[in-house]
Design a protein around this motif. Structure first.
Motif, PDB file in Angstrom:
ATOM      1  N   GLY A 124       6.185  23.673  -7.323  1.00 43.21           N
ATOM      2  CA  GLY A 124       7.539  23.312  -6.936  1.00 43.21           C
ATOM      3  C   GLY A 124       7.716  23.018  -5.458  1.00 43.21           C
ATOM      4  N   GLN A 125       6.627  23.144  -4.667  1.00 43.46           N
ATOM      5  CA  GLN A 125       6.740  23.016  -3.212  1.00 43.46           C
ATOM      6  C   GLN A 125       6.254  21.665  -2.679  1.00 43.46           C
ATOM      7  OE1 GLN A 125       8.328  25.502  -1.524  1.00 43.46           O
ATOM      8  NE2 GLN A 125       8.589  26.261  -3.620  1.00 43.46           N
ATOM      9  N   SER A 126       6.082  20.689  -3.548  1.00 41.42           N
ATOM     10  CA  SER A 126       5.629  19.366  -3.103  1.00 41.42           C
ATOM     11  C   SER A 126       6.656  18.732  -2.172  1.00 41.42           C
ATOM     12  CB  SER A 126       5.403  18.459  -4.317  1.00 41.42           C
ATOM     13  OG  SER A 126       5.299  17.108  -3.921  1.00 41.42           O
ATOM     14  N   VAL A 127       6.155  18.070  -1.135  1.00 45.05           N
ATOM     15  CA  VAL A 127       7.002  17.313  -0.216  1.00 45.05           C
ATOM     16  C   VAL A 127       7.088  15.854  -0.658  1.00 45.05           C
ATOM     17  CG1 VAL A 127       7.252  16.496   2.165  1.00 45.05           C
ATOM     18  CG2 VAL A 127       6.486  18.839   1.724  1.00 45.05           C
ATOM     19  N   TYR A 146       9.543  10.330  -1.472  1.00 49.38           N
ATOM     20  CA  TYR A 146       8.486   9.635  -0.737  1.00 49.38           C
ATOM     21  C   TYR A 146       7.566   8.905  -1.724  1.00 49.38           C
ATOM     22  CZ  TYR A 146       9.801  12.320   3.402  1.00 49.38           C
ATOM     23  OH  TYR A 146      10.501  12.869   4.459  1.00 49.38           O
ATOM     24  N   LEU A 147       7.216   9.587  -2.802  1.00 53.04           N
ATOM     25  CA  LEU A 147       6.283   9.040  -3.786  1.00 53.04           C
ATOM     26  C   LEU A 147       7.050   8.553  -5.009  1.00 53.04           C
ATOM     27  CD1 LEU A 147       3.317   8.591  -4.552  1.00 53.04           C
ATOM     28  CD2 LEU A 147       3.291  10.895  -5.513  1.00 53.04           C
ATOM     29  N   PRO A 148       7.125   7.231  -5.237  1.00 54.01           N
ATOM     30  CA  PRO A 148       7.838   6.712  -6.414  1.00 54.01           C
ATOM     31  C   PRO A 148       7.128   7.127  -7.709  1.00 54.01           C
ATOM     32  CG  PRO A 148       7.429   4.978  -4.777  1.00 54.01           C
ATOM     33  CD  PRO A 148       6.609   6.170  -4.377  1.00 54.01           C
ATOM     34  N   GLY A 195       0.787  -1.227   0.000  1.00 48.66           N
ATOM     35  CA  GLY A 195       0.000   0.000   0.000  1.00 48.66           C
ATOM     36  C   GLY A 195       0.819   1.277   0.000  1.00 48.66           C
ATOM     37  N   PHE A 196       2.150   1.154  -0.064  1.00 49.02           N
ATOM     38  CA  PHE A 196       3.027   2.320   0.086  1.00 49.02           C
ATOM     39  C   PHE A 196       2.737   3.407  -0.955  1.00 49.02           C
ATOM     40  CE2 PHE A 196       7.003   4.617  -0.776  1.00 49.02           C
ATOM     41  CZ  PHE A 196       7.268   5.111   0.487  1.00 49.02           C
ATOM     42  N   HIS A 197       2.650   3.010  -2.234  1.00 44.93           N
ATOM     43  CA  HIS A 197       2.422   3.987  -3.293  1.00 44.93           C
ATOM     44  C   HIS A 197       1.124   4.760  -3.065  1.00 44.93           C
ATOM     45  CE1 HIS A 197       5.362   1.328  -5.122  1.00 44.93           C
ATOM     46  NE2 HIS A 197       5.530   2.175  -6.121  1.00 44.93           N
ATOM     47  N   LEU A 198       0.062   4.026  -2.774  1.00 42.35           N
ATOM     48  CA  LEU A 198      -1.237   4.672  -2.608  1.00 42.35           C
ATOM     49  C   LEU A 198      -1.271   5.574  -1.376  1.00 42.35           C
ATOM     50  CD1 LEU A 198      -3.952   2.037  -3.575  1.00 42.35           C
ATOM     51  CD2 LEU A 198      -3.646   4.322  -4.512  1.00 42.35           C
ATOM     52  N   VAL A 199      -0.701   5.121  -0.301  1.00 37.21           N
ATOM     53  CA  VAL A 199      -0.684   5.928   0.921  1.00 37.21           C
ATOM     54  C   VAL A 199       0.046   7.247   0.683  1.00 37.21           C
ATOM     55  CG1 VAL A 199       0.242   6.067   3.272  1.00 37.21           C
ATOM     56  CG2 VAL A 199      -0.932   3.995   2.522  1.00 37.21           C
ATOM     57  N   GLN A 200       1.199   7.184   0.033  1.00 40.60           N
ATOM     58  CA  GLN A 200       1.962   8.409  -0.253  1.00 40.60           C
ATOM     59  C   GLN A 200       1.206   9.319  -1.214  1.00 40.60           C
ATOM     60  OE1 GLN A 200       4.695   9.169   1.461  1.00 40.60           O
ATOM     61  NE2 GLN A 200       4.432   7.201   2.512  1.00 40.60           N
ATOM     62  N   PHE A 258       2.363   8.907 -11.095  1.00 44.20           N
ATOM     63  CA  PHE A 258       1.735   9.622  -9.982  1.00 44.20           C
ATOM     64  C   PHE A 258       1.820  11.139 -10.126  1.00 44.20           C
ATOM     65  CE2 PHE A 258       2.255   5.440  -8.192  1.00 44.20           C
ATOM     66  CZ  PHE A 258       1.130   5.282  -7.388  1.00 44.20           C
ATOM     67  N   ILE A 259       1.943  11.620 -11.331  1.00 46.98           N
ATOM     68  CA  ILE A 259       2.073  13.075 -11.510  1.00 46.98           C
ATOM     69  C   ILE A 259       0.787  13.799 -11.110  1.00 46.98           C
ATOM     70  CG2 ILE A 259       1.304  13.192 -13.935  1.00 46.98           C
ATOM     71  CD1 ILE A 259       3.718  15.149 -14.357  1.00 46.98           C
ATOM     72  N   PHE A 260      -0.357  13.119 -11.223  1.00 46.56           N
ATOM     73  CA  PHE A 260      -1.620  13.754 -10.829  1.00 46.56           C
ATOM     74  C   PHE A 260      -1.637  14.042  -9.321  1.00 46.56           C
ATOM     75  CE2 PHE A 260      -6.303  13.396  -9.844  1.00 46.56           C
ATOM     76  CZ  PHE A 260      -6.649  14.622 -10.407  1.00 46.56           C
ATOM     77  N   ALA A 261      -0.971  13.187  -8.534  1.00 45.19           N
ATOM     78  CA  ALA A 261      -0.878  13.422  -7.089  1.00 45.19           C
ATOM     79  C   ALA A 261      -0.050  14.676  -6.799  1.00 45.19           C
ATOM     80  CB  ALA A 261      -0.259  12.210  -6.398  1.00 45.19           C
ATOM     81  N   ILE A 262       1.001  14.898  -7.586  1.00 43.75           N
ATOM     82  CA  ILE A 262       1.827  16.102  -7.408  1.00 43.75           C
ATOM     83  C   ILE A 262       1.029  17.339  -7.798  1.00 43.75           C
ATOM     84  CG2 ILE A 262       3.984  17.244  -8.052  1.00 43.75           C
ATOM     85  CD1 ILE A 262       4.281  14.653  -6.390  1.00 43.75           C
TER      86      ILE A 262
END
Length: 380
Positions: free
Chosen positions: A251-254, A259-261, A230-235, A267-271
């Motif tokens: 540019g300020q994503s943590v 953390y997020l592979p 579940g690591f990918h989804l949790v991050q 996962f660019i939509f998450a960023i």
């Protein structure tokens, strides 16, 4: 006698395409800046493929879309040949052999070419068969055999996400092409039973240890194994939570800080959600929906059956893949690992998408012909 003048391409579709491409390039830079010593590394590589894709798009835009009907069989054979090579010489990335390496720096993913080739093939064969396509044995079965064979080659890699995109896109074209609904129902029911049996056999053979089953388990409860499956989804969900209403700022994503592979890819939509927040992400989704809507309008305005089916297939390919990507990243559906078209990092993906959009822009030139020529054609 001079050849008839072609119309102008659809400006709104062209504008929305370049807007999304530029937006995607900006976020590829933002999401990947922490991965290499040179923060521009991935953005520059992506920009190269955007340049090549743009040239290819303008070329296709200036070619009569009907000519692609003549080239479909050779293209299909080339794609099948490449897919046969992938299990033999393919590069293993994250447990899947989906890439053929070219030199030291670049790789191609034949599956992306397969999606576009299947769309052109289906649009061509359905338009040629006409009413005969409604006959199950002579109309529907032959293209299904070809699609099934290509899907089997893709699953050998294995690439479940791309197979889903291809199958759903093919079903869309088949339905729009006039297949009988009872045939669609029987095929869907039979396919569901077949896939269930295959899944059960695969589960037993792997003793429940396949990464596909791990992803499904993560979908059901990501926090049950938040350090493992579940690591990918949790991050990813943490990223959306951190973004809040207005976002952390460009540019300020943590979460992109290792953390997020695959932050610049799957996962660019998450960023985007983390840096732009709910408001910015909603505006992005509205722009993406406007792009898909305009593409569908272009396809449905075409009076040529081949052009209409081809356009619907191209828009369907982009829309279905975008839904699967965003749905997986937000845990709406199980994660499958496909890119977000026009946005994610990926040379073969952006190249194939821009070629498809070039064909769609060529279709738009058909109904944008000068008014006098359209009237002359109607009288004839």
């Amino acid at each position: 006698m001079s050849a008839p003048r072609r119309g102008t391409p659809d400006f709104l579709l062209l504008f929305l395409t370049f807007s999304l491409v530029c937006f995607g390039l900006a976020f590829v830079f933002s999401a990947s800046m922490a991965y290499e010593a040179n923060p521009w590394h991935y953005a520059l590589r992506h920009a190269i493929f955007i340049g090549i894709g743009t040239i290819a798009m303008f070329f296709c835009m200036n070619v009569d879309f009907r000519k692609f009907q003549k080239w479909v069989i050779p293209a299909l054979f080339v794609v099948i040949f490449l897919l046969l090579l992938v299990p033999i010489i393919g590069k293993d990335v994250n447990g899947a052999k989906s890439w053929i390496k070219i030199g030291e720096s670049f790789s191609v993913q034949p599956t992306e070419f397969a999606k576009l080739a299947v769309i052109i093939y289906l649009a061509s064969i359905i338009s040629k068969k006409g009413d005969r396509f409604q006959d199950f044995k002579r109309g529907l079965v032959p293209p299904l055999v070809v699609i099934g064979f290509i899907c089997a080659l893709i699953m050998l890699q294995p690439d479940l996400g791309s197979t889903m995109v291809l199958v759903l896109c093919a079903m869309l074209i088949i339905v729009v092409g006039g297949a009988r609904l009872k045939h669609i129902f029987y095929l869907s029911a039979g396919g569901a039973v077949f896939l269930t049996l295959v899944g059960m056999i695969y589960y037993i053979a792997k003793d429940g240890n396949s990464h596909h089953f791990a992803r499904f388990s993560a979908y059901m409860d990501p926090w049950a194994d938040e350090k493992g499956s579940g690591f990918h989804l949790v991050q990813s969900l943490y990223a959306f939570g951190h973004g809040g209403l207005t976002g952390a700022g460009f540019g300020q994503s943590v979460q992109k800080l290792h953390y997020l592979p695959e932050a610049h890819n799957d996962f660019i939509f998450a960023i985007i959600g983390e840096e732009l927040g709910f408001i910015g992400t909603s505006l992005f989704l509205l722009a993406y929906l406007a792009f898909l809507w305009r593409g569908l309008v272009v396809a449905l305005r075409c009076q040529d059956t081949f052009g209409m089916l081809l356009g619907v297939g191209i828009v369907g390919m982009i829309g279905i893949q975008a839904f699967i990507n965003m749905g997986g990243v937000t845990n709406t559906i199980p994660l499958t690992g496909v890119t977000l078209p026009l946005i994610s990092y990926g040379g073969t993906s952006i190249l194939t998408t821009l070629v498809g959009l070039g064909i769609l822009l060529s279709i738009s030139r058909e109904y944008n012909k000068p008014e006098k020529e359209r009237e002359t054609k109607k009288r004839a």
